[in-house]
Scaffold this active site. Structure first.
Site, PDB file in Angstrom:
ATOM      1  N   ASP A  43      46.110  30.566  22.742  1.00  0.00           N
ATOM      2  CA  ASP A  43      47.034  30.771  23.866  1.00  0.00           C
ATOM      3  C   ASP A  43      48.400  30.181  23.546  1.00  0.00           C
ATOM      4  O   ASP A  43      49.440  30.770  23.859  1.00  0.00           O
ATOM      5  CB  ASP A  43      46.492  30.091  25.128  1.00  0.00           C
ATOM      6  CG  ASP A  43      45.315  30.859  25.702  1.00  0.00           C
ATOM      7  OD1 ASP A  43      44.977  31.914  25.125  1.00  0.00           O
ATOM      8  OD2 ASP A  43      44.747  30.389  26.700  1.00  0.00           O
ATOM      9  N   ALA A  44      48.390  29.008  22.918  1.00  0.00           N
ATOM     10  CA  ALA A  44      49.655  28.314  22.647  1.00  0.00           C
ATOM     11  C   ALA A  44      50.504  29.128  21.668  1.00  0.00           C
ATOM     12  O   ALA A  44      51.712  29.298  21.857  1.00  0.00           O
ATOM     13  CB  ALA A  44      49.377  26.928  22.073  1.00  0.00           C
ATOM     14  N   ASP A  47      51.886  32.200  23.387  1.00  0.00           N
ATOM     15  CA  ASP A  47      53.038  31.859  24.234  1.00  0.00           C
ATOM     16  C   ASP A  47      54.280  31.583  23.397  1.00  0.00           C
ATOM     17  O   ASP A  47      55.392  31.985  23.741  1.00  0.00           O
ATOM     18  CB  ASP A  47      52.719  30.628  25.090  1.00  0.00           C
ATOM     19  CG  ASP A  47      51.718  30.967  26.181  1.00  0.00           C
ATOM     20  OD1 ASP A  47      51.119  30.046  26.765  1.00  0.00           O
ATOM     21  OD2 ASP A  47      51.525  32.176  26.428  1.00  0.00           O
ATOM     22  N   LEU A  93      28.927  47.246  52.157  1.00  0.00           N
ATOM     23  CA  LEU A  93      28.044  46.858  53.259  1.00  0.00           C
ATOM     24  C   LEU A  93      28.403  47.628  54.515  1.00  0.00           C
ATOM     25  O   LEU A  93      29.575  47.913  54.759  1.00  0.00           O
ATOM     26  CB  LEU A  93      28.223  45.361  53.556  1.00  0.00           C
ATOM     27  CG  LEU A  93      27.754  44.378  52.490  1.00  0.00           C
ATOM     28  CD1 LEU A  93      28.248  42.979  52.808  1.00  0.00           C
ATOM     29  CD2 LEU A  93      26.233  44.388  52.407  1.00  0.00           C
ATOM     30  N   LYS A 128      31.453  36.054  54.708  1.00  0.00           N
ATOM     31  CA  LYS A 128      31.921  37.201  53.936  1.00  0.00           C
ATOM     32  C   LYS A 128      33.299  36.819  53.413  1.00  0.00           C
ATOM     33  O   LYS A 128      34.263  36.688  54.174  1.00  0.00           O
ATOM     34  CB  LYS A 128      32.001  38.445  54.821  1.00  0.00           C
ATOM     35  CG  LYS A 128      32.453  39.673  54.048  1.00  0.00           C
ATOM     36  CD  LYS A 128      32.219  40.938  54.859  1.00  0.00           C
ATOM     37  CE  LYS A 128      32.389  42.199  54.046  1.00  0.00           C
ATOM     38  NZ  LYS A 128      33.739  42.396  53.534  1.00  0.00           N
ATOM     39  N   ASP A 130      36.854  37.021  51.737  1.00  0.00           N
ATOM     40  CA  ASP A 130      37.857  38.080  51.688  1.00  0.00           C
ATOM     41  C   ASP A 130      38.609  38.026  50.356  1.00  0.00           C
ATOM     42  O   ASP A 130      39.715  37.507  50.260  1.00  0.00           O
ATOM     43  CB  ASP A 130      38.828  37.912  52.866  1.00  0.00           C
ATOM     44  CG  ASP A 130      39.619  39.174  53.121  1.00  0.00           C
ATOM     45  OD1 ASP A 130      39.339  40.198  52.469  1.00  0.00           O
ATOM     46  OD2 ASP A 130      40.517  39.128  53.976  1.00  0.00           O
ATOM     47  N   ARG A 149      34.780  46.047  40.840  1.00  0.00           N
ATOM     48  CA  ARG A 149      33.908  47.011  41.500  1.00  0.00           C
ATOM     49  C   ARG A 149      34.319  48.447  41.193  1.00  0.00           C
ATOM     50  O   ARG A 149      33.470  49.310  41.000  1.00  0.00           O
ATOM     51  CB  ARG A 149      33.944  46.752  43.006  1.00  0.00           C
ATOM     52  CG  ARG A 149      33.116  47.708  43.807  1.00  0.00           C
ATOM     53  CD  ARG A 149      32.975  47.209  45.232  1.00  0.00           C
ATOM     54  NE  ARG A 149      32.138  48.115  45.976  1.00  0.00           N
ATOM     55  CZ  ARG A 149      32.583  49.185  46.611  1.00  0.00           C
ATOM     56  NH1 ARG A 149      33.861  49.465  46.591  1.00  0.00           N
ATOM     57  NH2 ARG A 149      31.759  49.968  47.259  1.00  0.00           N
ATOM     58  N   TYR A 236      27.099  35.477  45.025  1.00  0.00           N
ATOM     59  CA  TYR A 236      26.259  35.759  46.195  1.00  0.00           C
ATOM     60  C   TYR A 236      25.249  36.890  45.982  1.00  0.00           C
ATOM     61  O   TYR A 236      24.493  37.233  46.877  1.00  0.00           O
ATOM     62  CB  TYR A 236      27.104  36.061  47.430  1.00  0.00           C
ATOM     63  CG  TYR A 236      28.143  37.142  47.257  1.00  0.00           C
ATOM     64  CD1 TYR A 236      27.776  38.456  46.995  1.00  0.00           C
ATOM     65  CD2 TYR A 236      29.498  36.843  47.355  1.00  0.00           C
ATOM     66  CE1 TYR A 236      28.722  39.437  46.827  1.00  0.00           C
ATOM     67  CE2 TYR A 236      30.467  37.831  47.188  1.00  0.00           C
ATOM     68  CZ  TYR A 236      30.061  39.125  46.922  1.00  0.00           C
ATOM     69  OH  TYR A 236      31.001  40.104  46.749  1.00  0.00           O
ATOM     70  N   LYS A 300      21.430  39.069  55.278  1.00  0.00           N
ATOM     71  CA  LYS A 300      20.579  39.753  54.303  1.00  0.00           C
ATOM     72  C   LYS A 300      19.123  39.420  54.586  1.00  0.00           C
ATOM     73  O   LYS A 300      18.812  38.273  54.918  1.00  0.00           O
ATOM     74  CB  LYS A 300      20.908  39.286  52.877  1.00  0.00           C
ATOM     75  CG  LYS A 300      22.351  39.550  52.471  1.00  0.00           C
ATOM     76  CD  LYS A 300      22.715  38.910  51.138  1.00  0.00           C
ATOM     77  CE  LYS A 300      24.206  39.148  50.872  1.00  0.00           C
ATOM     78  NZ  LYS A 300      24.738  38.318  49.791  1.00  0.00           N
ATOM     79  N   LYS A 324      31.508  41.493  61.300  1.00  0.00           N
ATOM     80  CA  LYS A 324      32.931  41.187  61.151  1.00  0.00           C
ATOM     81  C   LYS A 324      33.445  40.320  62.302  1.00  0.00           C
ATOM     82  O   LYS A 324      32.968  40.426  63.428  1.00  0.00           O
ATOM     83  CB  LYS A 324      33.747  42.488  61.116  1.00  0.00           C
ATOM     84  CG  LYS A 324      33.447  43.394  59.933  1.00  0.00           C
ATOM     85  CD  LYS A 324      33.705  42.705  58.645  1.00  0.00           C
ATOM     86  CE  LYS A 324      34.475  43.410  57.589  1.00  0.00           C
ATOM     87  NZ  LYS A 324      35.273  44.521  57.752  1.00  0.00           N
ATOM     88  N   CYS A 432      54.639  73.845  59.749  1.00  0.00           N
ATOM     89  CA  CYS A 432      54.713  75.263  59.407  1.00  0.00           C
ATOM     90  C   CYS A 432      54.908  76.147  60.635  1.00  0.00           C
ATOM     91  O   CYS A 432      54.921  77.371  60.525  1.00  0.00           O
ATOM     92  CB  CYS A 432      53.468  75.702  58.634  1.00  0.00           C
ATOM     93  SG  CYS A 432      52.001  75.818  59.670  1.00  0.00           S
ATOM     94  N   CYS A 447      46.384  72.630  63.253  1.00  0.00           N
ATOM     95  CA  CYS A 447      47.290  73.680  62.835  1.00  0.00           C
ATOM     96  C   CYS A 447      46.449  74.878  62.397  1.00  0.00           C
ATOM     97  O   CYS A 447      45.471  74.731  61.668  1.00  0.00           O
ATOM     98  CB  CYS A 447      48.127  73.173  61.672  1.00  0.00           C
ATOM     99  SG  CYS A 447      48.903  74.472  60.723  1.00  0.00           S
ATOM    100  N   CYS A 453      50.147  76.477  55.454  1.00  0.00           N
ATOM    101  CA  CYS A 453      50.797  75.254  55.926  1.00  0.00           C
ATOM    102  C   CYS A 453      50.971  74.306  54.746  1.00  0.00           C
ATOM    103  O   CYS A 453      49.989  73.851  54.155  1.00  0.00           O
ATOM    104  CB  CYS A 453      49.953  74.589  57.013  1.00  0.00           C
ATOM    105  SG  CYS A 453      50.641  73.008  57.550  1.00  0.00           S
TER     106      CYS A 453
HETATM  107  S1  IVH Z   1      26.645  41.144  49.397  1.00  0.00           S
HETATM  108  C1  IVH Z   1      24.767  45.388  48.259  1.00  0.00           C
HETATM  109  N1  IVH Z   1      27.778  38.951  50.222  1.00  0.00           N
HETATM  110  O1  IVH Z   1      31.960  42.568  50.820  1.00  0.00           O
HETATM  111  C2  IVH Z   1      25.932  44.629  48.781  1.00  0.00           C
HETATM  112  N2  IVH Z   1      29.190  40.821  49.785  1.00  0.00           N
HETATM  113  O2  IVH Z   1      31.726  45.097  52.256  1.00  0.00           O
HETATM  114  C3  IVH Z   1      26.118  43.317  48.114  1.00  0.00           C
HETATM  115  N3  IVH Z   1      31.568  40.355  50.096  1.00  0.00           N
HETATM  116  O3  IVH Z   1      31.818  44.650  48.026  1.00  0.00           O
HETATM  117  C4  IVH Z   1      27.257  42.566  48.665  1.00  0.00           C
HETATM  118  N4  IVH Z   1      31.344  38.257  50.690  1.00  0.00           N
HETATM  119  O4  IVH Z   1      33.038  42.424  47.797  1.00  0.00           O
HETATM  120  C5  IVH Z   1      27.980  40.223  49.855  1.00  0.00           C
HETATM  121  N5  IVH Z   1      28.642  36.916  50.913  1.00  0.00           N
HETATM  122  C6  IVH Z   1      28.833  38.181  50.541  1.00  0.00           C
HETATM  123  C7  IVH Z   1      30.119  38.737  50.471  1.00  0.00           C
HETATM  124  C8  IVH Z   1      30.252  40.075  50.100  1.00  0.00           C
HETATM  125  C9  IVH Z   1      32.212  39.234  50.458  1.00  0.00           C
HETATM  126  C10 IVH Z   1      32.234  41.642  49.817  1.00  0.00           C
HETATM  127  C11 IVH Z   1      31.854  42.307  48.534  1.00  0.00           C
HETATM  128  C12 IVH Z   1      31.374  43.675  48.903  1.00  0.00           C
HETATM  129  C13 IVH Z   1      31.965  43.842  50.258  1.00  0.00           C
HETATM  130  C14 IVH Z   1      31.129  44.790  51.075  1.00  0.00           C
END
Ligand code: IVH
Length: 708
Positions: A43-44, A47, A93, A128, A130, A149, A236, A300, A324, A432, A447, A453
């Site tokens: 890396d050095a 750079d 999900l 979940k 973000d 993904r 996870y 789950k 959510k 149109c 339409c 169109c």
């Molecule tokens: S389980 C078969 N666990 O949410 C599904 N997903 O809406 C396995 N995500 O693509 C996913 N936190 O990017 C799982 N604790 C969690 C999560 C999680 C965030 C995201 C993940 C997934 C998306 C689905």
């Protein structure tokens, strides 16, 4: 490399030669970094070479090369990442928004598994995160590959970048030989604030929220940049495995923690919906002080054998759901209403808003759904917002939940201007001028211009090239706008995409000579188009943008018919909307009358049919992949279940048979290969006997598929 000279003492020729050498060396190093486990430069050193390159360019500005390495730092090069096909698809999900959705989720599972309502069923509940999901593949304890993904089936190779994330172990001790660990890459609030401060000081791009910052940092072609960004990772889930991690979800997460992954401390085992919701509330209370963004709680099924019995719908598991958090809200002024015409001709009203920050993102547009929504009525004719209509000039409440398009939730009538007037929804297409018609029972005004169109044609094309459809590198919405109706090189239908290169060759003025294009970019576009002539059946069908035929349905149809030719013939045979081809279409899981009608009428309309058939002639549509059915005695067989099943529910039996490649039909006919008859089987068993269809009982069925 020769001994480096002081930059001041370089002659112009020497500087030119050294810049050329540096460009090659740094480009090689970049490539090595992304494809090999062992980068050739430290890396050095990397750079240092970059700094020297920049210093020479400062001293000799006119020698700066077109392919200068200093311009390539983080530059979004179109096809910079290699592609990785996930060994096990990365799915998404389903969502729950209200407590009732959670009970429904649990009820569906009981029903599917045929469990008595008094039986206990354990779940896990965890935040979940973000961020963006990442799949890490370990072989013999070594991190071999990291992939985003992508579209769920194919992701981007970000191995070099993942190696720079401290939370991601590079070696594992005591892990199964093959282990794909899945989880979320994210950025903490503190790191996000500090990064934005640095970016601002350096005059660089400031990120809108931690998720964008995490995504932008992971998807860097220069892994040195990723390394300088403080990314974190929660594990996870898992994909491909050579040996099970545990018997339960909770056990598997504990095992991942033992192997050195960071797992979320708020993961908890719960029994039943009440406990799930209690933990949801607990996490919601902690949300503001966690130090990273979460947007809900994931539930789950704990027992992994039950997870596998429950299996998946087309894109989401039956055994998990995301509950959510309520969306964030903000008030702002509605400055105008625009009408957009979509690919199916729908006139969609869009709110133009005075910009307002909602949940960390500036919002200036929101959907208003349709005519009735503006008036204050839902599709059943019932009042929404207490029947308040929406008018230009109104003070409106806007909300956003996760990635979804912002919506208008409410209107403050006390702030309505005195001179405001109800909104008049147009009855002619603004694009149109054809009549815009509302059919009985349809909330949407459409339409009637069809392919004349331009808005419909252009939106259909944008859909065709979109990510889940043809996904042609370098041919996105912007380029479609550019090529549409171009005088020399028009793209008016999908067919035109695949004749683009040959038309360009016979044109006097070439694409490469146009403003904004060059030899490389034109060649890249033609290559990207060429590559997509090989296309999976499901994607090709989805890309056509036939109304009511979405991604899941397209894949289902592809799996059912297997190849394009069979499907195409079936569509012709079903034109009359009666007869065996029509019956077969309706028997496909998830295909209802509305979809079936829309599908056959697309193939019955002359112009649309011609476009589709010509297009198919330009493509090599791949046969649909059958579910993994090696050794399955029922692959390709038409199976009918009748009578009562005792070891599993009808839904489970059907899902299981389909996962083994069988087609499950609702009635016995000459096409039926096997009837599975439980006690109480009546007319179907008789008909099978008359037709000489093989009939077995549930135990024989279970014995047949045992161990698969
Ligand atoms: S389980 C078969 N666990 O949410 C599904 N997903 O809406 C396995 N995500 O693509 C996913 N936190 O990017 C799982 N604790 C969690 C999560 C999680 C965030 C995201 C993940 C997934 C998306 C689905």
């Amino acid at each position: 490399m020769t001994q480096e000279k002081d930059i001041q003492s370089l002659s112009k020729d020497e500087a030119r030669a050294e810049l050329a050498q540096l460009a090659t060396r740094l480009a090689d190093a970049n490539r090595e970094y992304h494809t090999n486990d062992a980068p050739t430069l430290s890396d050095a050193e990397y750079d240092r070479l970059k700094r020297r390159n920049a210093a020479i360019e400062t001293a000799f500005p006119d020698l700066k090369r077109a392919d200068s390495p200093s311009e390539q730092v983080g530059a979004p090069v179109a096809d910079g990442f290699g592609k990785i096909t996930h060994a096990v698809a990365m799915l998404s999900l389903g969502n729950a928004f209200e407590d009732a959705d959670v009970s429904d989720f649990v009820d569906r599972i009981y029903k599917f598994l045929g469990m008595h309502e008094t039986a206990e069923l354990a779940f896990t509940a965890e935040p979940k995160i973000d961020g963006l999901s990442l799949s890490l593949r370990y072989e013999n304890g070594q991190l071999k590959q990291a992939a985003t993904r992508g579209d769920g089936a194919v992701g981007e190779n970000v191995t070099a970048n993942a190696l720079t994330i401290a939370d991601i172990p590079q070696t594992l001790i005591g892990a199964p030989d093959v282990l794909e660990v899945r989880g979320e890459v994210y950025m903490s609030h503190a790191d996000f604030d500090a990064l934005n401060l640095r970016q601002e000081k350096a005059g660089d791009k400031v990120f809108a929220n931690p998720r964008n910052a995490a995504a932008g940092s992971l998807r860097q072609l220069d892994a040195a940049i990723t390394k300088a960004r403080p990314l974190k990772f929660f594990a996870y889930a898992w994909g491909d495995l050579s040996a099970p991690l545990a018997d339960t979800q909770m056990g598997a997460i504990e095992r991942l923690a033992e192997l050195g992954f960071v797992t979320n401390p708020l993961t908890k085992r719960c029994n039943g919906p009440a406990e799930l919701i209690e933990h949801y509330k607990e996490i919601e209370v902690q949300r503001a002080t966690l130090g990273y963004d979460i947007d809900g709680v994931v539930y789950k099924v704990d027992q992994l054998d039950l997870q596998s019995r429950l299996g998946f719908r087309s894109t989401t598991p039956r055994w998990a759901i995301a509950h959510k958090f309520a969306a964030e809200l903000a008030w702002t002024r509605l400055e105008g209403i625009d009408i957009q015409v979509g690919r199916t001709g729908a006139l969609s009203p869009v709110a133009r808003l005075a910009p307002v920050t909602v949940g960390g993102v500036v919002v200036s547009n929101a959907t208003l759904h349709n005519e009735d929504y503006i008036v204050g009525r839902d599709n059943k004719g019932e009042e929404i917002r207490g029947g308040k209509d929406i008018r230009v000039g109104d003070w409106v409440q806007v909300y956003r939940a996760g990635d979804v398009i912002p919506k208008v939730a409410d209107v403050d009538l006390s702030k309505r201007p005195d001179d405001s007037a109800p909104y008049e929804f147009p009855t002619i297409c603004p694009e149109c001028q054809s009549d815009a018609i509302r059919e009985e029972g349809d909330a949407v005004r459409r339409c009637s211009g069809g392919m004349i169109c331009p808005a419909q044609a252009i939106e259909k094309l944008k859909h065709f090239v979109s990510r889940k459809a043809f996904d042609i590198e370098g041919l996105g919405a912007k380029q479609i706008e550019m090529f549409f109706d171009d005088t020399d090189l028009a793209i008016n239908t999908p067919v035109d995409i695949f004749t683009l290169q040959s038309r360009d060759e016979s044109n006097f003025t070439k694409l490469k000579n146009r403003k904004g294009w060059g030899d490389q970019s034109a060649a890249n576009l033609f290559l990207a188009i060429e590559e997509k002539r090989d296309i999976p059946f499901g994607k090709a069908l989805f890309a056509l943008g036939i109304r009511h035929v979405g991604e899941a349905a397209s894949n289902m149809l592809a799996t059912h018919y297997g190849n394009w030719k069979t499907f195409r013939e079936a569509m012709d045979e079903a034109t009359a909307q009666a007869g065996s081809a029509w019956e077969e279409l309706l028997s496909i899981d998830g295909v209802g009358e509305t979809m079936a009608r829309s599908l056959v009428s697309a193939f019955a309309q002359e112009r649309e049919r011609d476009i589709i058939d010509t297009l198919a002639g330009h493509l090599r549509i791949q046969d649909a992949e059958r579910p993994k059915t090696e050794g399955s005695p029922v692959a390709g067989k038409v199976v009918v279940f009748t009578g009562s099943l005792e070891k599993m529910t009808r839904a489970e039996a059907k899902a299981r048979a389909e996962s083994l490649g069988a087609k499950v039909a609702g009635s016995v006919s000459g096409k039926t290969d096997l009837l599975v008859a439980g006690p109480g089987a009546g007319s179907k068993a008789k008909k099978a006997a008359d037709l000489g269809v093989e009939t077995i009982d549930e135990d024989a069925w279970l014995a047949l598929i045992e161990g698969l």
